[in-house]
Design a protein around this motif. Structure first.
Motif, PDB file in Angstrom:
ATOM      1  N   MET A 141       6.228   2.086  -0.553  1.00 56.58           N
ATOM      2  CA  MET A 141       6.721   0.820  -1.095  1.00 56.58           C
ATOM      3  C   MET A 141       8.241   0.839  -1.201  1.00 56.58           C
ATOM      4  SD  MET A 141       5.791  -1.184  -4.668  1.00 56.58           S
ATOM      5  CE  MET A 141       4.259  -1.901  -4.091  1.00 56.58           C
ATOM      6  N   MET A 142       8.801   1.958  -1.601  1.00 58.23           N
ATOM      7  CA  MET A 142      10.255   2.042  -1.709  1.00 58.23           C
ATOM      8  C   MET A 142      10.901   1.834  -0.351  1.00 58.23           C
ATOM      9  SD  MET A 142      12.389   4.976  -3.753  1.00 58.23           S
ATOM     10  CE  MET A 142      11.150   4.868  -5.025  1.00 58.23           C
ATOM     11  N   ALA A 143      10.308   2.421   0.680  1.00 52.43           N
ATOM     12  CA  ALA A 143      10.833   2.227   2.024  1.00 52.43           C
ATOM     13  C   ALA A 143      10.683   0.784   2.480  1.00 52.43           C
ATOM     14  CB  ALA A 143      10.119   3.159   3.004  1.00 52.43           C
ATOM     15  N   ASP A 144       9.608   0.113   2.048  1.00 50.41           N
ATOM     16  CA  ASP A 144       9.382  -1.284   2.425  1.00 50.41           C
ATOM     17  C   ASP A 144      10.462  -2.209   1.878  1.00 50.41           C
ATOM     18  OD1 ASP A 144       7.034  -0.522   3.675  1.00 50.41           O
ATOM     19  OD2 ASP A 144       5.739  -1.100   2.003  1.00 50.41           O
ATOM     20  N   ILE A 145      10.917  -1.931   0.659  1.00 54.15           N
ATOM     21  CA  ILE A 145      11.727  -2.918  -0.047  1.00 54.15           C
ATOM     22  C   ILE A 145      13.223  -2.596  -0.042  1.00 54.15           C
ATOM     23  CG2 ILE A 145       9.818  -3.595  -1.539  1.00 54.15           C
ATOM     24  CD1 ILE A 145      10.905  -1.872  -3.729  1.00 54.15           C
TER      25      ILE A 145
END
Length: 442
Positions: A141-145
């Motif tokens: 999720m961190m990489a997504d956002i």
């Protein structure tokens, strides 16, 4: 003729304030909710730290049994790492985190009430599985956002939150345990539930859609990403192997270093003071060091961090005082500070968008394997060859890892073009998704 006097530069407090603002600015709101959930989670990390003490002091079990339970806890993390990565890609980041956190809260609370040794061992394994299952989802999720250029900073801030939370929880746990160990179990369960509440209320799903063309993320099409895809990715699996070497080093701080200090006649209080240097330096230096390394070559940084880690632990062989042990800890801690955000950013860079969960799960597996095998490895070397041989071996392992990073990362793949498009959509969901963006936030 009067000479002009240049205006005074900004004062030190002003420069520090500006540096602090620049360190946290530009990151999306969703990242900060994810950061908050991580901090809450780590503030309640009581049980894993004090489980052995609880079993031996409170329940009266032997040290061998406590070691078995600790190993089963670690085995649970090994079993869940890859499975949680698959769930992250299939179910999504948010559902995987919620399942993991609710399972952790329930199993930790149950563990506090159990008295049967078989039941305690079995549930401890479940706790290990559940508490480690959210890691691939959080990192994905961190990489997504977060935009690619901000990822080193974002991972650094997240790592800082983990260590800050752990430092506070370790101190608080000792005070809470004075009122009964059950309070530790129930306290961790409550805080994990609070973490799940933040995820449920504030974090919409970020898993990329399946409409991206094959190869848009620098990798295979969504349907083609499987565990076999990860295992056949030679560059990535080499990174996982190199990280395993470093993870085995860092685990020696909590396994072999206290044994070595005990053999040298130092007390547990001495070890507590020495290992506290690690947490203090991370809290103080993680963000300033990240500002320095943020836009530098990951190959150079990973080579340097591997050498610092290896030779930092190698210095332990020369330690004859608490101060010298602290110096050794300071050296490998600097390596840890540099390595963590750089390595996480590299893992994301090498992962196809639609396979981030599986790739993160395989990366998390290297840490779980290290936590399971490091106690056995370190203890065996000390018993058969002595502590100095172990620390010399650590220096050799750090050198091997540094050479490996240098050879592997001579040419890195370019930034992921689809990632930038997806990050833009995550930051501006209404423009990118219309009504769907509004529904995701509601």
């Amino acid at each position: 003729m009067p000479t002009s006097i240049p205006p005074p530069g900004p004062t030190l407090p002003a420069r520090l304030r500006r540096a602090a603002v620049e360190s946290v600015s530009g990151l999306p709101r969703q990242f900060w909710w994810l950061w908050t959930s991580t901090l809450i989670n780590r503030l309640g990390a009581f049980v894993a730290t004090f489980l052995a003490l609880y079993l031996t002091v409170e329940r009266g079990y032997s040290a061998s049994y406590a070691g078995l339970v600790g190993a089963l806890y670690g085995l649970g993390g090994v079993l869940s790492s890859v499975g949680a990565g698959v769930l992250t890609d299939r179910l999504g980041r948010r559902p995987t985190m919620l399942i993991a956190q609710l399972s952790t809260a329930a199993s930790v609370a149950l563990l506090g009430f159990l008295t049967d040794p078989v039941a305690i061992a079995a549930v401890a394994c479940v706790v290990g599985m559940a508490s480690n299952a959210s890691r691939p989802a959080v990192q994905a999720m961190m990489a997504d956002i977060v935009a690619p250029e901000d990822r080193v900073r974002a991972f650094s801030l997240n790592y800082w939150a983990i260590n800050l939370g752990f430092a506070i929880s370790s101190t608080a746990a000792g005070l809470i345990a004075q009122h009964g160990y059950l309070a530790l179990f129930l306290g961790e369960s409550t805080l994990v539930l609070a973490c799940a509440l933040v995820v449920f209320r504030k974090l919409p799903e970020t898993r990329p859609g399946t409409d991206a063309p094959a190869g848009a993320a620098g990798g295979p099409a969504p349907g083609a990403v499987s565990l076999r895809t990860v295992l056949r990715d030679g560059r990535f699996m080499t990174v996982v192997g190199l990280n395993l070497l470093l993870a085995l080093l860092f685990q020696q701080a909590y396994v072999s270093m206290p044994v070595s200090m005990g053999q040298d006649g130092f007390s547990s209080a001495d070890f507590g003071m020495v290992i506290a240097v690690n947490g203090i330096l991370i809290v103080l230096l993680q963000i300033p060091v990240t500002r320095f390394i943020e836009h530098r070559s990951p190959a150079m940084l990973l080579v340097g961090s591997a050498l610092l880690a290896g030779y930092g632990f190698g210095l332990t062989a020369l330690a004859g005082s608490v101060a010298m042990y602290a110096v050794a800890v300071a050296v490998w801690t600097l390596g840890e500070i540099i390595n963590s955000p750089t390595q996480m950013s590299l893992v994301i860079r090498l992962s196809p968008v639609h396979g981030r969960g599986r790739y993160q799960g395989m990366y998390a597996l290297s840490w779980s394997i290290a936590s399971l095998t490091a106690p056995l490895l370190g203890g065996t070397v000390i018993d058969h060859y002595g502590a100095d041989a172990l620390w010399a071996g650590c220096a050799a392992v750090g050198t091997v890892a540094a050479v490996g990073y240098g050879l592997l990362l001579r040419r890195l793949p370019g930034p992921d073009p689809h990632t930038a498009r997806h990050v833009s959509a995550a930051r501006h969901p209404v423009a990118a998704e219309g009504g769907a963006g509004r529904r995701a936030r509601s």
